[in-house]
Write an enzyme that holds these catalytic residues in place. Sequence first.
Site, mmCIF file in Angstrom:
data_model
loop_
_atom_site.group_PDB
_atom_site.id
_atom_site.type_symbol
_atom_site.label_atom_id
_atom_site.label_comp_id
_atom_site.label_asym_id
_atom_site.label_seq_id
_atom_site.Cartn_x
_atom_site.Cartn_y
_atom_site.Cartn_z
ATOM 1 N N ARG A 1 0.794 -1.234 0.000
ATOM 2 C CA ARG A 1 0.000 0.000 0.000
ATOM 3 C C ARG A 1 0.828 1.286 0.000
ATOM 4 O O ARG A 1 0.484 2.247 -0.681
ATOM 5 C CB ARG A 1 -0.933 0.011 1.220
ATOM 6 C CG ARG A 1 -1.950 -1.124 1.180
ATOM 7 C CD ARG A 1 -2.876 -1.016 2.376
ATOM 8 N NE ARG A 1 -3.874 -2.083 2.373
ATOM 9 C CZ ARG A 1 -4.926 -2.104 3.195
ATOM 10 N NH1 ARG A 1 -5.089 -1.129 4.069
ATOM 11 N NH2 ARG A 1 -5.793 -3.088 3.134
ATOM 12 N N ASP B 1 -12.939 4.606 15.235
ATOM 13 C CA ASP B 1 -13.844 5.595 14.622
ATOM 14 C C ASP B 1 -15.061 5.848 15.528
ATOM 15 O O ASP B 1 -15.518 6.983 15.669
ATOM 16 C CB ASP B 1 -14.274 5.167 13.209
ATOM 17 C CG ASP B 1 -14.761 3.734 13.122
ATOM 18 O OD1 ASP B 1 -14.648 2.995 14.126
ATOM 19 O OD2 ASP B 1 -15.262 3.347 12.058
ATOM 20 N N HIS C 1 -14.381 2.352 0.581
ATOM 21 C CA HIS C 1 -14.874 0.990 0.356
ATOM 22 C C HIS C 1 -15.768 0.510 1.483
ATOM 23 O O HIS C 1 -16.635 -0.322 1.276
ATOM 24 C CB HIS C 1 -13.711 0.023 0.094
ATOM 25 C CG HIS C 1 -12.874 -0.274 1.304
ATOM 26 N ND1 HIS C 1 -13.244 -1.184 2.252
ATOM 27 C CD2 HIS C 1 -11.684 0.228 1.705
ATOM 28 C CE1 HIS C 1 -12.315 -1.242 3.184
ATOM 29 N NE2 HIS C 1 -11.362 -0.390 2.878
HETATM 30 N N1 UDP Z 1 -4.062 -1.647 10.107
HETATM 31 C C1 UDP Z 1 -3.119 -1.727 11.112
HETATM 32 N N2 UDP Z 1 -2.788 -2.975 11.600
HETATM 33 C C2 UDP Z 1 -3.349 -4.110 11.115
HETATM 34 C C3 UDP Z 1 -4.299 -3.996 10.068
HETATM 35 C C4 UDP Z 1 -4.643 -2.750 9.604
HETATM 36 O O1 UDP Z 1 -2.599 -0.711 11.559
HETATM 37 O O2 UDP Z 1 -3.021 -5.187 11.582
HETATM 38 C C5 UDP Z 1 -4.413 -0.318 9.563
HETATM 39 C C6 UDP Z 1 -4.244 -0.278 8.062
HETATM 40 O O3 UDP Z 1 -2.928 0.057 7.724
HETATM 41 C C7 UDP Z 1 -5.259 0.767 7.637
HETATM 42 C C8 UDP Z 1 -6.352 0.637 8.693
HETATM 43 O O4 UDP Z 1 -5.776 -0.046 9.815
HETATM 44 O O5 UDP Z 1 -4.720 2.075 7.660
HETATM 45 C C9 UDP Z 1 -7.564 -0.127 8.181
HETATM 46 O O6 UDP Z 1 -7.138 -1.388 7.760
HETATM 47 P P1 UDP Z 1 -7.690 -2.149 6.471
HETATM 48 O O7 UDP Z 1 -7.896 -1.191 5.350
HETATM 49 O O8 UDP Z 1 -6.772 -3.310 6.207
HETATM 50 O O9 UDP Z 1 -9.047 -2.755 6.995
HETATM 51 P P2 UDP Z 1 -10.533 -2.185 6.957
HETATM 52 O O10 UDP Z 1 -10.689 -1.464 8.251
HETATM 53 O O11 UDP Z 1 -10.638 -1.300 5.760
HETATM 54 O O12 UDP Z 1 -11.355 -3.424 6.846
HETATM 55 MN MN MN Z 2 -9.492 -0.346 4.358
#
Ligand code: UDP
Ligand code: MN
Length: 279
Positions: free
Chosen positions: A29, A188, A212
Site C-alpha cells: 500500500r 472511529d 470501500h
Molecule cells: N491496520 C493496522 N494494523 C493491522 C491492520 C490494519 O494498523 O493489523 C491499519 C491499516 O494500515 C489501515 C487501517 O488499519 O490504515 C484499516 O485497515 P484495512 O484497510 O486493512 O481494513 P478495513 O478497516 O478497511 O477493513
Molecule cells: Mn481499508
Amino acid sequence: LPSSQTDFKLQLKDLFMTVKTTHMNYETRIPLLLKTWCKAKVQEQVYFVTDKDDENLQKATGNHLVPTKCGETHGKPDLCCKTGVEFDIFYFKSTAKWWCHFDDDTYVNIDRLLEYLETLNWKKPHYTGGDHGSDHRFKTKFLGRLYYAGYLTGSVRCLSRSLAHLMQPFLGQGALVEFCEQTNKPDDILMGVLINGILNVTMTRSNLFHDHTFGQSFSDIKPEEWKSQISFSYSKYSNSNKGVNFGDGIEPAFDHREDKTRLLSIHCHLHPTDKICPK
Ligand code: UDP
Ligand code: MN
C-alpha cells in the site's frame, strides 16, 4: 495577494496529515501512496504512524515514518493506540490548523481537500469525513455515564485544532488507550463517542469522501466529476476496485494487471502530466 487575503486561503502547511499503517503494508500500500498523491511538497505534511521501523521507508518518506510501541494487529487496542499517537504528533509537534487521518488504502485529492476544509472555520470545533448514509448511534459507557453518540466511519477524518484542544484531556499522551480499554470500541466509534457524545460537537458529513467501507459504488460518479471528489479507497477483498468505472470514452492510464487498486489510473486521470503517467 495582500496578507489579509492570504490569511483566509487554506494552505498545505495548515494541514497536518497522518496515515495509519503497519509493516505488513510496506511493500504493497505505501509505495502506491508515495508514487501518487503523497510526494514532493505534500509529503512534507504527511506522517506514517506504524508498528515497525524501516530504514528504506524512512528514506522514502523523508524520515516521516513514526514507529510506535503499539501492537501490530487489526485489533481495537492496537488501532486505538496508533490513533492516540497520530493525535499526539499533530497536537504537540505541529501548529497546523487541521489534522486529517487517513487509512493507508486511500487516495487523497489534496487540492479539493484544502478547498473543502476552507469552508469550515478551523477556529471552531469541527469534525468532518464521509457521509455513509446512516445516522446509527452507539451507546457507550464511560466513567459510569451512558452516552449516545453518532460517528464518522471511513478512511478519512479531519478535525480542527479548536476541537483538538477540547479532546486533548481524553486523547493526549496515552490517555486514549485507557479510554479505548474502558469502552472497547473501534477507534472511529470512539472518536464519535468523545466528540459527539461527550464533547457534544456535531459532525459534518460530506459525500465527497469515497470509501470501500461505505459499500457505495464509485461507478455512480461520472468520470467528469472525479476531479471534484476528495478521496477514494479500495477494498482488500477484491483484487480490483470494481467500483471505478473507466468506461464511456475514458481510457484508464493502466490496465488491471498493472493497477489492481485503480489508484494509479485515478491519479493519472486527475494529473495526466505527472511523470508516472503514460504519455
Ligand atoms: N491496520 C493496522 N494494523 C493491522 C491492520 C490494519 O494498523 O493489523 C491499519 C491499516 O494500515 C489501515 C487501517 O488499519 O490504515 C484499516 O485497515 P484495512 O484497510 O486493512 O481494513 P478495513 O478497516 O478497511 O477493513
Ligand atoms: Mn481499508
